[in-house]
Design a protein around this motif. Structure first.
Motif, PDB file in Angstrom:
ATOM      1  N   THR A   1       0.842  -1.192   0.000  1.00  0.00           N
ATOM      2  CA  THR A   1       0.000   0.000   0.000  1.00  0.00           C
ATOM      3  C   THR A   1       0.876   1.241   0.000  1.00  0.00           C
ATOM      4  O   THR A   1       1.807   1.355   0.799  1.00  0.00           O
ATOM      5  CB  THR A   1      -0.925   0.039   1.228  1.00  0.00           C
ATOM      6  N   GLU A   2       0.606   2.178  -0.954  1.00  0.00           N
ATOM      7  CA  GLU A   2       1.300   3.459  -1.011  1.00  0.00           C
ATOM      8  C   GLU A   2       0.272   4.585  -0.861  1.00  0.00           C
ATOM      9  O   GLU A   2      -0.824   4.499  -1.394  1.00  0.00           O
ATOM     10  CB  GLU A   2       2.024   3.642  -2.352  1.00  0.00           C
ATOM     11  N   MET A   3       0.611   5.639  -0.162  1.00  0.00           N
ATOM     12  CA  MET A   3      -0.324   6.757   0.041  1.00  0.00           C
ATOM     13  C   MET A   3       0.397   8.084  -0.156  1.00  0.00           C
ATOM     14  O   MET A   3       1.465   8.308   0.416  1.00  0.00           O
ATOM     15  CB  MET A   3      -0.915   6.712   1.453  1.00  0.00           C
ATOM     16  N   ALA A   4      -0.180   8.949  -1.007  1.00  0.00           N
ATOM     17  CA  ALA A   4       0.353  10.299  -1.193  1.00  0.00           C
ATOM     18  C   ALA A   4      -0.424  11.236  -0.283  1.00  0.00           C
ATOM     19  O   ALA A   4      -1.651  11.323  -0.379  1.00  0.00           O
ATOM     20  CB  ALA A   4       0.221  10.726  -2.644  1.00  0.00           C
ATOM     21  N   GLU A   5       0.276  11.953   0.553  1.00  0.00           N
ATOM     22  CA  GLU A   5      -0.374  12.860   1.492  1.00  0.00           C
ATOM     23  C   GLU A   5      -0.058  14.314   1.152  1.00  0.00           C
ATOM     24  O   GLU A   5       0.881  14.614   0.429  1.00  0.00           O
ATOM     25  CB  GLU A   5       0.087  12.548   2.917  1.00  0.00           C
ATOM     26  N   GLY A   6      -0.861  15.221   1.660  1.00  0.00           N
ATOM     27  CA  GLY A   6      -0.614  16.657   1.485  1.00  0.00           C
ATOM     28  C   GLY A   6      -0.864  17.166   0.078  1.00  0.00           C
ATOM     29  O   GLY A   6      -0.208  18.114  -0.379  1.00  0.00           O
ATOM     30  N   ASN A   7      -1.796  16.565  -0.635  1.00  0.00           N
ATOM     31  CA  ASN A   7      -2.090  16.976  -2.010  1.00  0.00           C
ATOM     32  C   ASN A   7      -2.909  18.261  -2.028  1.00  0.00           C
ATOM     33  O   ASN A   7      -3.741  18.493  -1.144  1.00  0.00           O
ATOM     34  CB  ASN A   7      -2.855  15.859  -2.731  1.00  0.00           C
ATOM     35  N   THR A   8      -2.680  19.113  -3.071  1.00  0.00           N
ATOM     36  CA  THR A   8      -3.375  20.400  -3.187  1.00  0.00           C
ATOM     37  C   THR A   8      -3.738  20.663  -4.644  1.00  0.00           C
ATOM     38  O   THR A   8      -2.949  20.373  -5.549  1.00  0.00           O
ATOM     39  CB  THR A   8      -2.483  21.555  -2.692  1.00  0.00           C
TER      40      THR A   8
END
Length: 392
Positions: free
Chosen positions: A31-38
């Motif tokens: 599982t990979e997760m990208a955080e802090g997207n805008t």
């Protein structure tokens, strides 16, 4: 014989065993997760004369036919984050008789309801000549915007050639011969000498054949003081190196007729070329380039241009004039081209009363708005009809 109840029990036990056995299998996973997207929207925004919003207003007083010229110089800067298509519209919001300095005579029969009174009886006019002229015409004439000549120049200053990139001529312009004509058809030729030489005597090495278009308004202002009123620029010829060129950079041919040098297909150059080399305009009124800009260059509104691709590039990319009135273009969007973020474009507009403005227009006035609009480059619906000035 096995009973149905016994058979159902055996099947049930088998299914439970399979389910239990299934739990013993293993699977790989990740599982990979990208955080802090805008997500941020871009901007379409322009400033006019360093103002955002644009708050200037313009008042032109005491205008007179064929004489006074007023200017609105507007520098547009793309202060947004996206390229923007630039449009302009001129809106006449009202026109009227303006000044009310003169009251027309009252009519003796105005109180007799059985007799038609003259329409002008006791009415306010700007002056006695306006009353006289409109009385002869039989009506009020207040549409002064239809006899107000309007001229427009678009100038880019963005470090790169504008839309209609020019082909430089081989040598720097040394001087130009300019043809002017007045309302009666009388023509004169003047010479702008020492072309591109600045106040320090440095040659700016101008090779852009369209560069002299910047000087039209200054040349016409000079002609008022030194020749007569009412002359406008019709054409010009460039002298650069040992050759002559048209305003689009085409090399011209000099032919000799009875000892007089004439540029082929340019009859107005007769007797204006130097003999015997036929290499210069001579024997005509002249002014030096720098003096022209110093004395009459207020209307030009742009710095002197090297025009050779070095440093800041300044170039006229369109010119609107030759009998166009405010009434002709009022209410129509005009397209000026695309500005990249940080780029600027200068719009020079001038206004003057035409020779058609007779006494019936004395004191009249019109009110107007100048509107600029910027659109993203793929927007073809907000303004669907417009005059494309980039194709001229």
């Amino acid at each position: 014989m096995i009973s149905k109840k016994a058979l159902f029990s055996v099947l049930l036990i088998g299914l439970i065993g399979v389910a239990a056995g299934a739990g013993t299998f293993a699977y790989f996973s990740d599982t990979e997760m990208a955080e802090g997207n805008t997500l941020t929207a871009g901007t379409i925004d322009i400033a006019i004369n360093d103002q955002n919003p644009w708050m200037e207003s313009f008042i032109f007083d005491d205008m007179k036919p064929c004489k006074q010229v007023e200017y609105i110089n507007s520098t547009i800067e793309n202060v947004g984050t996206n390229p923007a298509k630039i449009f302009k519209m001129f809106l006449v919001t009202d026109y009227n008789t303006g000044l009310d300095y003169f009251t027309a005579p009252t009519c003796d029969n105005c109180e007799d309801s059985d007799v038609d009174c003259e329409w002008w009886c006791g009415e306010q006019f700007s002056s006695e000549p306006e009353w006289t002229a409109e009385k002869e015409l039989g009506e009020r004439v207040d549409d002064i915007h239809n006899v107000t000549d309007y001229s427009l120049k678009i100038i880019t200053e963005n470090g790169v050639p504008p839309v209609n990139d020019y082909e430089p001529i081989p040598n720097a312009i040394s001087h130009i011969g300019v043809l002017l004509e007045n309302d009666t058809g009388h023509q004169v030729v003047i010479k702008v000498d020492e072309y591109g030489v600045d106040e320090y005597g440095e040659d700016l090495d101008i090779k852009d054949p369209s560069d002299p278009k910047r000087l039209y308004c200054a040349i016409e202002a000079w002609s008022v003081d030194n020749i007569s009123e009412g002359y406008t620029v019709q054409d010009y010829i460039i002298k650069a190196g040992t050759n002559f060129y048209s305003q689009n950079g085409t090399e011209l041919v000099v032919v000799v007729d009875d000892g007089v040098g004439v540029i082929e297909n340019y009859p107005w150059t007769e007797n204006t070329l130097k003999s015997p080399q036929y290499q210069a305009f001579t024997g005509i009124d002249k002014i030096d380039y720098y003096d022209l800009i110093a004395d009459y260059g207020e209307c030009i509104g742009v710095p002197v241009n090297g025009g050779n691709g070095d440093g800041v590039f300044v170039n006229v990319i369109y010119e609107l004039g030759d009998g166009v009135t405010v009434g002709d273009i009022e209410g129509d969007w005009m397209y000026f081209g695309v500005l990249e973020p940080g780029e600027t474009m200068e719009i020079i507009q001038d206004y003057k009363l035409s020779a058609d403005a007779g006494n019936e227009y004395q004191g009249d006035q019109f009110n107007f708005e100048v509107v600029f609009m910027a659109l993203q480059t793929n927007d073809d619906t907000t303004i669907s009809e417009y005059v494309d000035l980039t194709v001229y």
